[in-house]
Design an enzyme around this catalytic site. Structure first.
Site, PDB file in Angstrom:
ATOM      1  N   SER A  90       0.826  -1.202   0.000  1.00  0.00           N
ATOM      2  CA  SER A  90       0.000   0.000   0.000  1.00  0.00           C
ATOM      3  C   SER A  90       0.864   1.256   0.000  1.00  0.00           C
ATOM      4  O   SER A  90       2.014   1.246   0.449  1.00  0.00           O
ATOM      5  CB  SER A  90      -0.917   0.046   1.220  1.00  0.00           C
ATOM      6  OG  SER A  90      -1.779  -1.059   1.239  1.00  0.00           O
TER       7      SER A  90
HETATM    8  N1  SAH Z   1      -0.991  -4.703   4.063  1.00  0.00           N
HETATM    9  C1  SAH Z   1      -0.271  -5.001   2.855  1.00  0.00           C
HETATM   10  C2  SAH Z   1      -1.073  -4.634   1.634  1.00  0.00           C
HETATM   11  C3  SAH Z   1      -1.055  -5.736   0.644  1.00  0.00           C
HETATM   12  S1  SAH Z   1      -2.265  -5.634  -0.653  1.00  0.00           S
HETATM   13  C4  SAH Z   1       1.110  -4.354   2.868  1.00  0.00           C
HETATM   14  O1  SAH Z   1       1.388  -3.570   3.782  1.00  0.00           O
HETATM   15  O2  SAH Z   1       1.927  -4.633   1.999  1.00  0.00           O
HETATM   16  C5  SAH Z   1      -3.586  -6.597   0.012  1.00  0.00           C
HETATM   17  C6  SAH Z   1      -3.301  -8.028   0.326  1.00  0.00           C
HETATM   18  O3  SAH Z   1      -4.550  -8.606   0.734  1.00  0.00           O
HETATM   19  C7  SAH Z   1      -2.822  -8.879  -0.832  1.00  0.00           C
HETATM   20  O4  SAH Z   1      -1.602  -9.480  -0.500  1.00  0.00           O
HETATM   21  C8  SAH Z   1      -3.918  -9.916  -1.025  1.00  0.00           C
HETATM   22  O5  SAH Z   1      -3.454 -11.193  -1.425  1.00  0.00           O
HETATM   23  C9  SAH Z   1      -4.543  -9.959   0.353  1.00  0.00           C
HETATM   24  N2  SAH Z   1      -5.898 -10.491   0.433  1.00  0.00           N
HETATM   25  C10 SAH Z   1      -6.948 -10.288  -0.392  1.00  0.00           C
HETATM   26  N3  SAH Z   1      -8.016 -11.002   0.010  1.00  0.00           N
HETATM   27  C11 SAH Z   1      -7.640 -11.674   1.137  1.00  0.00           C
HETATM   28  C12 SAH Z   1      -8.276 -12.598   2.026  1.00  0.00           C
HETATM   29  N4  SAH Z   1      -9.524 -13.025   1.844  1.00  0.00           N
HETATM   30  N5  SAH Z   1      -7.569 -13.050   3.072  1.00  0.00           N
HETATM   31  C13 SAH Z   1      -6.288 -12.675   3.295  1.00  0.00           C
HETATM   32  N6  SAH Z   1      -5.627 -11.825   2.488  1.00  0.00           N
HETATM   33  C14 SAH Z   1      -6.291 -11.328   1.423  1.00  0.00           C
END
Ligand code: SAH
Length: 219
Positions: free
Chosen positions: A64
């Site tokens: 993000s």
């Molecule tokens: N908090 C992260 C943001 C990553 S983007 C950071 O700081 O880098 C969002 C993430 O949510 C992705 O890796 C995606 O695979 C995950 N995601 C989406 N749906 C999900 C679910 N049902 N359970 C767990 N993770 C999920």
């Protein structure tokens, strides 16, 4: 991995720009200053790590934007020792910021590949106390519920009822939610009767989707 004066200088600038965008909580700004974001990115993006942008981290996912991380964290109002559940571990950066704020962090990732990669990485930078799970985030972590705070870092189109059940009375749940591409950041809470209340409605953000189930493909 090296954290040089140049990196620190760039982080200072990033922190100033976040302040200008309206982030006020000093503890959050300090955490962003302390945590080397370039460690969380592929080498190819290292020199861009302190731009206020999202970057690819593999498996079609992104780390993000720092502003988004700061904004969501501010809405969550984390206190030391709080039990916080994060959905969407991704690079581990948001989880790292929460850990630096003194929270006890539980984080779930649905992409097996990312889960393994980030797990190994967090251990190498001394953040092994973050508890990570490879599973569908919609299910939460009932064995450690209830949580003081729940933060969803993927864009939801339906309200995750099961996660709400795992929130404490008076706890905060921060989630980008809505129908379109741009999701509205909403902070919900739970009242004494266990009912859902809206505490705050914030700005709109773009996120990768909050999907159901897990994925074990490499890419
Ligand atoms: N908090 C992260 C943001 C990553 S983007 C950071 O700081 O880098 C969002 C993430 O949510 C992705 O890796 C995606 O695979 C995950 N995601 C989406 N749906 C999900 C679910 N049902 N359970 C767990 N993770 C999920």
């Amino acid at each position: 991995m090296k954290d040089t004066y140049l990196h620190k200088g760039l982080r200072k600038k990033l922190v100033r720009s976040l302040e200008q965008k309206g982030i006020k909580d000093e503890r959050i700004l300090d955490a962003i200053y302390s945590l080397p974001r370039h460690y969380f990115l592929d080498k190819a993006f290292e020199e861009h790590a302190y731009e206020d942008k999202a970057f690819p981290i593999g498996n079609k996912q992104t780390i993000s934007q720092p502003y988004t991380v700061a904004y969501q964290t501010e809405m969550l109002q984390v206190k030391k020792r709080d039990r916080i559940l994060e959905i969407g571990t991704g690079s581990g950066y948001q989880a790292g910021i929460l850990a630096l704020l003194g929270a006890r962090v539980f984080t779930i990732e649905r992409q097996e590949n990312l889960y393994h990669k980030t797990r190994k990485f967090l251990n190498t930078i001394g953040l092994e106390r973050i508890r990570m799970y490879f599973k569908d985030g919609y299910k939460g972590v009932p064995e450690f519920a209830p949580f003081d705070g729940i933060i969803i870092t993927a864009g939801a189109h339906i309200f995750p009822e099961v996660l709400f059940q795992q929130l404490k009375v008076g706890g905060r749940m921060v989630i980008p939610i809505g129908e379109g591409d741009q999701k509205k950041m909403i902070c919900y809470s739970k009242d004494e009767a266990g009912q859902l209340v809206v505490l705050e409605e914030g700005s709109h953000f773009r996120f990768v989707p909050f999907l159901e189930g897990t994925n074990s493909k490499k890419e």
